[in-house]
Enzyme design. Sequence first.
Site, PDB file in Angstrom:
ATOM      1  N   LYS A  41      29.247  36.940  53.479  1.00  0.00           N
ATOM      2  CA  LYS A  41      27.584  36.971  54.019  1.00  0.00           C
ATOM      3  C   LYS A  41      27.592  36.743  55.456  1.00  0.00           C
ATOM      4  O   LYS A  41      28.581  36.623  56.274  1.00  0.00           O
ATOM      5  CB  LYS A  41      27.341  35.425  53.103  1.00  0.00           C
ATOM      6  N   ARG A  46      31.798  32.821  43.810  1.00  0.00           N
ATOM      7  CA  ARG A  46      31.439  34.137  43.373  1.00  0.00           C
ATOM      8  C   ARG A  46      32.099  34.818  44.627  1.00  0.00           C
ATOM      9  O   ARG A  46      31.572  34.741  45.802  1.00  0.00           O
ATOM     10  CB  ARG A  46      29.960  34.401  43.492  1.00  0.00           C
TER      11      ARG A  46
END
Length: 270
Positions: free
Chosen positions: A208, A250
């Site tokens: 991210k 995840r």
Amino acid sequence: MGVVNVTPDSFSDGGMWLERDDAIAHARQLIVEGADIIDIGGESTRPGVARTTADEELARVVPVVESLAGSGARISVDTMRSQVAAAAIAAGAGIINDVSGGLADPQILPVIAEHGVDYVVMHWRGQSATMQDPSLTSYQDVVGEVIAEVASRVEAAQRAGVARERIIVDPGIGFSKNGAQNWQLLRGIDRFQAGFGDLRVLWGVSRKGFLGSLLASGPPMPGPRPPMGRDAATQALTAWCAMHGAWAVRTHEVRGNRDACEVFARLGEG
């Protein structure tokens, strides 16, 4: 939880697995590398992106789910739409990963309740096009407010008939949070997880933007580290989550993250 983005516009690997056969092959490789769950998504949720149509999302997701059902891994589908959730469950999905926690399409909650599958309730304040607006990233106490807002969605799911033991919570790293707030949430991992007691907690930090900012380079190639160069940092956070008792992470890259968990598990023995 290994990620398979069947999309042209996901922030990390958009377009790489858009074709059905490519997506299936990639999912099978992630299973070989140690993924317990394959999370299939047909709509990008990166900041600023416009929504995919329901028909396009169905066309991307359902054939992949059908092909992977019975592959040895549990199949999760990342969707905010009730009609996609219903079709994915019929095709063999056992988890619906709803980044909106039922806010984008309230009819998804009765679908989950009817079929008795697991349901990921993520913290969410708005669609991708607007989720980083200052009005949606304003917090006095980001950990406490995220706990409270997720708890309200857990209650909504239960009121709709979703069994509590089927609910998984996710703090929504990167969704309506700036970089500093993401770090605050990760530092507050024990507080967040304690806020939900018996519920499983999923963390999604893989590649991210806040990691890209942390690893930003100077001249001659200034700017955030590109997504594919963030896997080592992701593995460090996976180890952090494992150390603090997370149920799952995840991730786009499985083997290195699985290795980090195996090392931590061995250190914790005895």
